[in-house]
Design an enzyme around this catalytic site. Structure first.
Site, PDB file in Angstrom:
ATOM      1  N   GLU A   1       0.781  -1.050  -0.068  1.00  0.00           N
ATOM      2  CA  GLU A   1      -0.070  -0.058   0.012  1.00  0.00           C
ATOM      3  C   GLU A   1       0.892   1.269   0.032  1.00  0.00           C
ATOM      4  O   GLU A   1       1.242   1.947  -1.098  1.00  0.00           O
ATOM      5  CB  GLU A   1      -0.671  -0.098   1.205  1.00  0.00           C
ATOM      6  CG  GLU A   1      -2.127   1.165   1.062  1.00  0.00           C
ATOM      7  CD  GLU A   1      -3.218   0.633   1.745  1.00  0.00           C
ATOM      8  OE1 GLU A   1      -3.352  -0.561   2.335  1.00  0.00           O
ATOM      9  OE2 GLU A   1      -4.285   1.523   1.823  1.00  0.00           O
TER      10      GLU A   1
ATOM     11  N   GLU B   1      -2.615   0.347  13.535  1.00  0.00           N
ATOM     12  CA  GLU B   1      -3.533   0.921  12.592  1.00  0.00           C
ATOM     13  C   GLU B   1      -4.910   0.912  13.272  1.00  0.00           C
ATOM     14  O   GLU B   1      -5.789   1.728  13.205  1.00  0.00           O
ATOM     15  CB  GLU B   1      -3.610   0.189  11.222  1.00  0.00           C
ATOM     16  CG  GLU B   1      -4.677   0.434  10.418  1.00  0.00           C
ATOM     17  CD  GLU B   1      -4.616  -0.443   9.154  1.00  0.00           C
ATOM     18  OE1 GLU B   1      -4.018  -1.516   9.065  1.00  0.00           O
ATOM     19  OE2 GLU B   1      -4.982   0.052   8.002  1.00  0.00           O
TER      20      GLU B   1
HETATM   21  C1  BGC Z   1      -5.263   2.718   4.639  1.00  0.00           C
HETATM   22  C2  BGC Z   1      -5.725   3.923   5.773  1.00  0.00           C
HETATM   23  C3  BGC Z   1      -6.906   4.841   4.832  1.00  0.00           C
HETATM   24  C4  BGC Z   1      -7.725   3.876   4.692  1.00  0.00           C
HETATM   25  C5  BGC Z   1      -9.087   4.674   4.027  1.00  0.00           C
HETATM   26  C6  BGC Z   1      -6.377   2.017   4.258  1.00  0.00           C
HETATM   27  O1  BGC Z   1      -6.166   0.709   3.729  1.00  0.00           O
HETATM   28  O2  BGC Z   1      -4.014   2.109   5.354  1.00  0.00           O
HETATM   29  O3  BGC Z   1      -4.854   4.354   6.597  1.00  0.00           O
HETATM   30  O4  BGC Z   1      -6.828   5.978   5.272  1.00  0.00           O
HETATM   31  O5  BGC Z   1      -7.611   2.655   3.837  1.00  0.00           O
HETATM   32  O6  BGC Z   1      -9.916   3.896   3.515  1.00  0.00           O
END
Ligand code: BGC
Length: 991
Positions: free
Chosen positions: A581, A854
């Site tokens: 990502e 997270e």
């Molecule tokens: C990210 C996040 C992001 C979110 C929004 C995730 O996959 O890691 O931090 O803000 O998606 O949908």
């Protein structure tokens, strides 16, 4: 305090010293302004150097003049560039690229949802045959019936599988490549490249293939008669980038005919580059140029290389790899922001002592060769074969051999060249191995800290021996590494030894990983602890803030958030550094910027990224949710509340912290267009339409899936709209945009009225009664004054009734403590901060987190979206700086700040050091068990502090050991407010 200033700018040192400010002399200006002064001298041209100094007069009649400093102009016009883009590719790649990989579809509807495709090709001689395949759905591929091994791709990989390359030696004769495609409306692409024995290369593309929904017996054999099958049809899908081949070396010899007085290298790549002059690396930027939408802008850097070039023979060289341009970028794939090939461009400008100028630029005279870097990808890692090194390749005297060929000029690009004003990614520190254990035949190294970077290894062994390094944030129960949360990111580096008996030291150049653990396999001997070093890399934004809170939970929470900031400041602010990502998610940045701008100087970093944010803005004014926008083909052209708002809140924060109104001007148009976008859809004052992908209060505790609407989306949308509108109002005032001040004042009132009507019930419940609803309503001043206390009480009660815990996600959490503190719930603030049971920040700390997770439940959460290094939930550190350490800005650039800490006997001391534009602010307080309070405070020049001390009587306060001398501004909320100008203070307050 300053009373007047003067700026002098000259075209040379000598002129400045002689008092000749030939570019600009502001003259003495009676003003206390110490920043946000814009150059107002003669227009400057490309390459021009300006030397400058500042004189300041203070209230005591003292005059101070700074040492001279300089800046140099970059290349302002495209005409300044004589360099051409060189293609970093070999002849095979070029041939394949030019031949193209055509997407085709079958005409016949797939019966059993599968479809068979046959590409028959004839070889006139035996050939080494490279087969390239890709499909929009899962597929099976065979050559002459024999199965091709397709690399596995995890089910939770983000984005499509790339092109697969397979090499087979085939005999002369007829062959067939077959694909069996699964799923609805499959499309595929195939290309066959055969190198015949005599060296000739022939290619076969799939436009001659035939397809059927049947699967008759023997259909994968070359001799099968498929003449009745219809021909495939070319589909609309765009070309697909082919697999990369690691890095290339490029070089050119040149002669400096005279003594060099000055040399500048202007350089960039579409890909990542390392530039060399005479065998030495130019600068220390890593992975340059960093992530951006290269189809719009390409940032270059300028290096002063005067000392690297000498009269006579010289060599300029470069190593060019995939970098952000060519690596896989989720969910788009490789080359998400422009077409292949990788490219390199450099312009070396030599000014001789005699005044003559010579330019050495990238052009057809350069040579190219393969490098020891066989593969490089940001997510996957790097493969290096030291046997392929060519010592001295970038130094004079090197003879190019058959491995080198003339370079080709690349097709033109659309992105505009611009200089980079933000700091590069650098190696920032080294970490020692905390432990080294043998597990399942490999070595597991623990650095004791989650971070972003790579490992540097020292190994000894025989030529051809391969050492493999795999990176992970977590371990499995047997002590081996666990890469499950990295999804498709391979996070693996390999090093093939050249067999140097003295040992070999290696680190990758064109990748990075987010990790704490490394698994090393392929070593001949047990590694010594210092054979493996963790190299921490990030954008070199200088550290400005240091917190010191007398409680290990809060102190560790800060450390963790700082490490998450480091790990995610990689050219742009990313969400995470480890999985497939690593994107510029705007919601994460929006909430974290308050904290980010305390920890580090983010001024130019923000300006740089705001250009990406503007590049990603939709023509209708909606800011995207991600910048650069790798989802522009799939995402709706709408604005996600709380994510899009970063487009307004980042410039606002940056202006607030550094006092620089330029950041407002640079973004004004884009920001107004964004508010205009919402306003056009929200006549009734409620932002309910055009939310695009609405992420809600992302990862809120009660959510069943991450973006679950635990708080009504229209409530969040409208609150965010108000938040951004308030910021616009502030910025309009600061830049004297009168009409905008009026417009945004009216708009804010309209939103307030609509919000109260729609979401605030008569019993003071906000929305559905979620904590985030209360927090946002109070934080953005959406609650009528008479209801505020009651709304706050409801928030308090909700937190208490849930067991003194927060149920908030990305949007509610960051403001929770501010809102509680604003309404007098200091004890609850500390209950939450010091809580160690799930869910809480302390829970992460107690579970041994060294970065912010997270998810609240990182230890148990869904592994497919579970990063251990995400800064959003750590945004609360902004609160800790402002309201526990007590460095709370009141005026832009900290010209005025408030010291008014939230206190609780459970925390005996607090404070911070913050390097503001005007100098260092320092707070250091203690609260002893008897309730005695002491504050040591430093207020920098031209700054005033509003100090709130826990006393109501002047006589209870001692200042520097004597009776209180500073002026009191009165009593506010039971604290005496003192006005403190520049200087050092020691206040003691009697219990
Ligand atoms: C990210 C996040 C992001 C979110 C929004 C995730 O996959 O890691 O931090 O803000 O998606 O949908």
């Amino acid at each position: 305090m300053q009373t007047a200033w003067r700026v002098e700018v000259a075209s040379s040192d000598a002129n400045l010293r002689a008092g000749l400010a030939d570019l600009w002399d502001s003259g003495r200006v009676e003003s206390d302004q110490t920043f946000d002064v814009i150059y107002a001298g003669k227009p400057l041209s490309s390459r021009e150097r300006a030397v400058w100094r500042v004189t300041a007069w203070d209230c005591h009649g003292r005059v101070t003049t700074s040492k001279p400093a300089f800046w140099e102009m970059a290349l302002l016009s495209p005409d300044d560039w004589q360099a051409e883009w060189l293609a970093a590719e070999d002849a095979d790649m070029r041939g394949d690229r030019e031949a193209g990989l055509f997407w085709v579809t079958a005409d016949a509807p797939a019966k059993d949802k599968s479809c068979q495709v046959r590409l028959v090709f004839d070889l006139e001689a035996d050939a080494e045959t490279t087969v390239l395949t890709i499909s929009s759905t899962s597929y099976e591929a065979r050559i002459d019936g024999s199965l091709i091994d397709l690399p596995p791709r995890p089910a939770n990989a983000w984005g499509p599988r790339g092109v697969v390359e397979t090499v087979r030696t085939l005999k002369a004769g007829t062959h067939v490549l077959t694909l069996s495609l699964k799923g609805e409306k499959p499309q595929c692409a195939m290309l066959v490249r055969a190198r015949l024995r005599d060296g000739r290369v022939v290619r076969f593309d799939d436009l001659t293939a035939r397809a059927s929904s049947e699967k008759p017996e023997g259909w994968t054999r070359p001799d099968f008669d498929a003449s009745a099958w219809p021909m495939v049809k070319r589909s609309e899908r765009e070309d697909q980038p082919l697999p990369g081949k690691g890095a290339f070396l490029m070089r050119r010899d040149f002669t400096a005919t005279e003594t060099v007085a000055k040399a500048r290298l202007y350089v960039t790549a579409l890909g990542a580059y390392e530039a060399y002059i005479n065998g030495k690396r130019v600068g220390d930027a890593l992975l340059a140029p960093e992530s951006m939408d290269f189809s719009k802008r390409i940032l270059y850097r300028v290096f002063d290389v005067t000392k690297m070039v000498g009269r006579g023979a010289n060599v300029i060289g470069a190593m060019v790899a995939d970098g952000w341009y060519g690596s896989y970028t989720s969910p788009q794939g490789r080359f998400a922001f422009g077409n292949p090939p990788l490219r390199f461009m450099a312009q070396l400008e030599l000014t001789y002592t005699g005044g003559g100028v010579e330019r050495v630029v990238t052009d057809q005279s350069w040579m190219i060769s393969a490098s020891p870097v066989l593969n490089s990808d940001i997510y996957d890692g790097e493969d290096y074969d030291a046997r392929r090194e060519q010592p001295g390749w970038a130094a004079p005297g090197f003879q190019t051999d058959a491995r080198w060929s003339p370079v080709a000029i690349a097709p033109p690009v659309t992105g505009k060249l611009q200089p980079t004003l933000s700091p590069p990614i650098r190696r920032m520190s080294l970490l020692k191995a905390k432990s080294l254990k043998a597990v399942n035949g490999s070595w597991i190294v623990d650095f004791g800290q989650n971070f972003a970077g790579f490992a540097k290894i020292r190994v000894k062994g025989i030529a051809g021996q391969k050492v493999t390094l795999k990176f992970a944030e977590i371990l499995k129960s047997d002590g081996s590494i666990d890469q499950a949360n990295l999804r498709a990111a391979l996070a693996t580096d390999t090093y093939v030894l050249k067999g140097d008996p003295a040992g070999e030291v290696w680190e990758p150049r064109f990748t990075y990983h987010g990790f704490r653990y490394v698994e090393i396999s392929g070593l001949s001997n047990a590694p010594a602890p210092d054979d493996v070093v963790g190299v921490v890399i990030h954008s070199d934004t200088s550290r400005t803030g240091h917190l010191r809170i007398g409680h290990p939970i809060i102190q560790t929470l800060w450390q963790n958030s700082l490490w998450s900031q480091k790990s995610n400041f990689m050219g742009i602010p990313t969400d995470c550094p480890q999985r497939d990502e690593r994107l510029g998610w705007m919601g994460d940045a929006h909430v974290f910027w308050d904290a980010a701008a305390f920890n580090m100087d983010v001024s130019t970093f923000t300006q740089r990224w705001m250009a990406d944010v503007r590049d990603a803005q939709w023509p209708n004014g909606a800011f995207a949710f991600i910048a650069p926008n790798s989802m522009r083909d799939t995402a709706p052209n709408e604005a996600s509340p709380g994510w899009a708002d970063a487009g307004v809140i980042l410039p606002w924060t940056t202006w607030q912290r550094y006092g620089d109104t330029e950041v407002i001007n640079q973004n004004w148009e884009a920001m107004s267009a964004y508010i205009g976008y919402i306003a056009a859809l929200s006549d009734d004052g409620i932002w309910s339409k055009g939310h695009g992908w609405d992420f809600g209060d992302w990862l809120a505790l009660d959510s069943r899936w991450p973006g679950d609407h635990t708080t009504p989306p229209d409530l969040i949308g409208t609150a965010m709209w108000k938040h951004s509108t308030l910021a616009m109002l502030d910025m309009a005032k600061a830049t004297k945009r009168q009409k905008a001040v009026e417009d945004y004042t009216r708009l804010a009132e309209k939103i307030d009225t609509a919000f109260a009507k729609a979401f605030i019930h008569s019993d003071a419940t906000v929305g559905n009664g979620s904590q985030t609803g209360y927090i946002l309503a109070l934080r953005y001043n959406l609650v009528p004054p008479q209801l505020r206390a009651e709304v706050a009480r409801k928030l308090h009660d909700s937190i208490v009734s849930r067991g003194r815990l927060l149920t908030t996600g990305f949007l509610g959490t960051p403001h929770s403590l501010d809102v509680l503190a604003d309404h007098g719930y200091a004890a609850l603030v500390y209950d939450l901060l010091l809580r160690t049971e799930y869910p809480s920040w302390g829970y992460m700390v107690m579970k041994g987190a060294t970065t912010t997770w997270e998810r609240w439940n990182g230890d148990a959460g869904d592994i497919s979206m579970n990063s251990f290094n995400h800064y959003a939930l750590g945004a609360v550190i902004g609160f800790v700086y402002r309201r526990i350490a007590g460095i709370d800005p009141i005026e832009p650039g900290f010209r005025r700040f408030r010291f008014n800490p939230v206190l609780d006997r459970r925390v005996a001391s607090g404070g911070a050091q913050y390097d503001a534009v005007s100098g260092r602010i320092s707070t250091d307080w203690t609260l002893n068990p008897e309730g005695q309070f002491r504050l040591k405070l430093s207020v920098p020049p031209n700054t005033r502090a509003e100090v709130h001390l826990p006393a109501t009587n002047r006589t209870d306060i001692r200042e520097n050991g004597k009776a209180l001398a500073s002026q009191s501004l009165g009593i506010v909320n039971g604290r005496m407010v003192i006005e403190a100008g520049p200087g050092d203070y020691d206040f003691a307050v009697r219990a």
